[in-house]
Design a protein around this motif. Structure first.
Motif, short mmCIF file in Angstrom:
data_model
loop_
_atom_site.label_atom_id
_atom_site.label_comp_id
_atom_site.label_asym_id
_atom_site.label_seq_id
_atom_site.Cartn_x
_atom_site.Cartn_y
_atom_site.Cartn_z
N SER A 229 -51.27 1.63 -11.33
CA SER A 229 -49.88 1.30 -10.99
C SER A 229 -49.72 1.10 -9.49
O SER A 229 -49.03 0.19 -9.03
N GLY A 232 -51.24 -2.24 -8.55
CA GLY A 232 -50.43 -3.36 -9.01
C GLY A 232 -49.18 -3.55 -8.18
O GLY A 232 -48.80 -4.68 -7.87
N CYS A 237 -46.66 -6.84 -6.94
CA CYS A 237 -45.23 -6.77 -7.30
C CYS A 237 -44.35 -7.13 -6.12
O CYS A 237 -44.74 -7.00 -4.96
N ASP A 263 -42.16 -6.30 -12.55
CA ASP A 263 -43.27 -7.25 -12.47
C ASP A 263 -42.75 -8.68 -12.33
O ASP A 263 -41.54 -8.93 -12.33
N PHE A 269 -41.99 -1.87 -14.23
CA PHE A 269 -43.37 -1.52 -13.93
C PHE A 269 -43.35 -0.13 -13.28
O PHE A 269 -43.25 -0.01 -12.06
N CYS A 531 -44.97 -13.57 -5.75
CA CYS A 531 -44.91 -12.52 -6.77
C CYS A 531 -44.49 -13.07 -8.14
O CYS A 531 -44.62 -12.37 -9.15
N TYR A 537 -49.13 -12.00 -11.47
CA TYR A 537 -48.90 -11.18 -12.66
C TYR A 537 -50.21 -10.59 -13.17
O TYR A 537 -50.29 -9.40 -13.51
N THR A 540 -51.30 -7.81 -11.06
CA THR A 540 -50.50 -6.61 -11.29
C THR A 540 -51.13 -5.71 -12.34
O THR A 540 -51.16 -4.49 -12.20
N TYR A 541 -51.65 -6.33 -13.41
CA TYR A 541 -52.20 -5.56 -14.52
C TYR A 541 -53.73 -5.62 -14.59
O TYR A 541 -54.31 -5.39 -15.65
#
Length: 590
Positions: A229, A232, A237, A263, A269, A531, A537, A540-541
């Motif tokens: 997290s 990300g 983000c 996100d 998120f 972003c 994206y 982010t994950y």
């Protein structure tokens, strides 16, 4: 008198589950058969020589038997070598004698008088329907649904077994069953130091700290943020955080705090969360302090943060202390509800919302004048809720189109799903949900072929469609005058601003900006904030949240927490606060 045999073929004639079967005459009652109980009784037919694993299994089986057949069981003798019981009705010959088998732990039925000459229990109450029996009856369902309510338990027991239990029996039965399935609340607090150590060990770079207070080491605070997290948020983000809390109503109460980002596709998120013994100014100050430490080494490379909350006193002071350069704005839902409750005037509320969404100071002040004409008290209210903290025309931070707290519903669901669980189990429930979200969203994004994520792609497509009705006058290489029948707007494609303020407000080119960009051969999608891109994206994950071993594999001793917190060998006890037995009528949110 009716004659009840214990043979399997007769059980179907004596088992009743509906309440009316218990008040009807016995002949009619025998015809109202409960299918579930019939199979239970048939499955557990009693015969001489039948064996049980131990005396406790024997007791439980006979208790369930008596409940299914609606007769009261009276225990004559029960020890390590024998179990003797009879029907509690005077003169009824039903009797059973179970004894321990020599050389093995099992017990077997030695004597069985299986005939009843009594009418059995003729009302809904049954002596064998103890708290322990209730706990065993609901254990399977509670394993899948910890929110199974005591009221639902007593209703289901009446329907399925034809037995009435009190609310307190149902409540205590649920508590006992939950402890058997998930462990006790007290064990949950005791395991916290080892749990935090496991998080840091299996997910290096994560923050997991627990703090106790007082000589008794009573639980005070728990802070968790997974490296996946953190990575990300920092790398992909938008620089926007929402803060909120949910009050828990488990055995020891407490409050769940959370800081969540958003996100690229406008989904929450979660970045960091904590459980504290109570919502206090001191605990908010601590939570924001830990959040600052978490982001501290990266803030130089991060744009100026925008933070949204209900701006209660403790939160406002904590943000000012630990994030002094951040833009801290109100949640518009909170502000609007306060305004509505203050004035109770629907016309005024409608004008207020027009003022909220006014894009320029001129438009905003015009709406303020309309409100003042309705009520002079509006200006007094503005002193308590300064427009620069909520009005779009004045707020200096970038909300990216987020005006209310999306985190509120997320926290409500977490509190609803987890408040019945011990604290470690609740944290594991949250981790499982985060893991699922990361995997689901990572896989989903692999099928996207556009430059922008779907929600941004939709907005930019709408802006491009609307741009065709504008006349574009180019002033120079970077500035454009966009003319319509209503007004003229100035667009600067280098600074990425439009005088309508929508480009700055949402991070995506507005219709005016799209008209300017298209006129000079540019792709409007390339001028969206990074972003909002699919690449962002996926970043982010991109990191994994690793599983944590079962608690049976955790070491009992361990080194101290990194950066503070209790050591893994410290015994943490529950907080002093405790919910009264039987439940409590509390709202999740203050």
């Amino acid at each position: 008198m009716a004659n009840h045999s214990l043979g399997a073929g007769d059980y179907s004639l004596v088992v009743g589950v509906a309440e009316q079967s218990l008040v009807a005459d016995h002949a009619d009652h025998s015809l109202l058969v409960g299918v579930a109980e019939q199979s239970l009784v048939t499955e557990h037919s009693l015969v001489i020589g039948q064996e049980f694993a131990d005396v406790e299994t024997c007791r439980r089986t006979l208790k369930e038997f008596a409940i299914a057949l609606h007769f009261d069981l009276r225990i004559v003798k029960s020890d390590r070598s024998r179990f003797i019981a009879k029907c509690s009705k005077e003169g009824c010959p039903w009797r059973i004698h179970v004894a321990k088998c020599p050389g093995v732990p099992t017990f077997s039925i030695r004597t069985l008088h299986g005939e009843h000459t009594c009418e059995g229990v003729r009302n809904l109450h049954h002596q064998q329907a103890s708290v322990g029996w209730v706990a065993r009856s609901v254990e399977a369902r509670l394993r899948d649904n910890p929110q199974y309510k005591p009221k639902e338990i007593l209703q289901d027991i009446r329907e399925q077994h034809g037995v009435a239990v009190s609310y307190m029996q149902a409540w205590r039965g649920k508590e006992r069953s939950m402890a058997a399935v998930h462990g006790t609340f007290e064990e949950g607090y005791r395991l916290l130091p080892a749990f935090c150590e496991q998080i840091r060990k299996t997910n290096p770079g994560s923050i997991a700290l627990v703090f106790a207070t007082g000589q008794e080491n009573c639980f005070q605070r728990l802070f968790i943020s997974y490296r996946a997290s953190i990575y990300g948020f920092i790398n992909a983000c938008r620089p926007l955080l929402e803060l909120d809390r949910a009050h828990l109503k488990g055995k020891y109460l407490g409050t769940l705090l959370c800081a969540s980002a958003v996100d690229a596709d406008d989904v929450m998120f979660p970045l960091a969360f904590a459980i504290v013994d109570a919502e206090t100014d001191e605990n908010w100050m601590w939570f924001l302090s830990e959040l600052r430490k978490l982001l501290g080494v990266n803030t130089e490379n991060m744009p100026r943060l925008t933070i949204l909350s209900e701006r209660q006193r403790g939160v406002a002071e904590a943000v000012e202390t630990h994030f002094p350069s951040a833009f801290h704005g109100f949640c518009l839902r909170y502000v609007s509800e306060n305004f509505r409750d203050e004035f109770k005037n629907s016309k005024l509320v409608n004008i207020f919302w027009n003022a909220v969404y006014a894009l320029t100071a001129v438009e905003f002040e015009a709406k303020v004048a309309e409100m003042s004409a309705v009520s002079q008290d509006v200006m007094q209210w503005f002193h308590r809720f300064p427009p620069q903290l909520w009005a779009i025309a004045y707020f200096q931070g970038v909300r990216y189109g987020h005006f209310t707290l999306g985190i509120t519903e997320l926290l409500y669901n977490w509190a609803l799903e987890g408040h019945e669980l011990p604290i470690v189990q609740m944290m594991e429930h949250i981790r499982h949900q985060l893991t699922f979200w990361f995997n689901e969203r990572r896989n989903m994004s692999m099928g996207w072929n556009s430059i922008l994520v779907p929600s941004a792609e939709k907005r930019i497509s709408e802006a491009i469609a609307d741009s065709h009705c504008y006349q574009v006058l180019r002033a120079n290489e970077i500035e454009f005058e966009i003319v319509s029948t209503e007004r003229t707007n100035i667009v600067d494609i280098q600074r990425r601003v439009c005088s309508c303020h929508r480009w700055q407000l949402y991070g995506l080119p507005c219709a005016h900006a799209a008209a300017a960009l298209i006129s000079c051969g540019q792709n409007a999608r390339l001028f969206a904030e990074h972003c909002f891109t699919v690449a962002s994206y996926r970043e982010t994950y991109s990191q994994l949240i690793n599983p944590i071993p079962d608690k049976s594999l955790w070491k009992e001793q361990g080194e101290g927490a990194e950066g503070g917190g209790a050591k893994a060998d410290i015994i943490i006890r529950p907080p002093k606060t405790r919910r009264p037995p039987g439940g409590q009528r509390r709202r999740f949110f203050a």
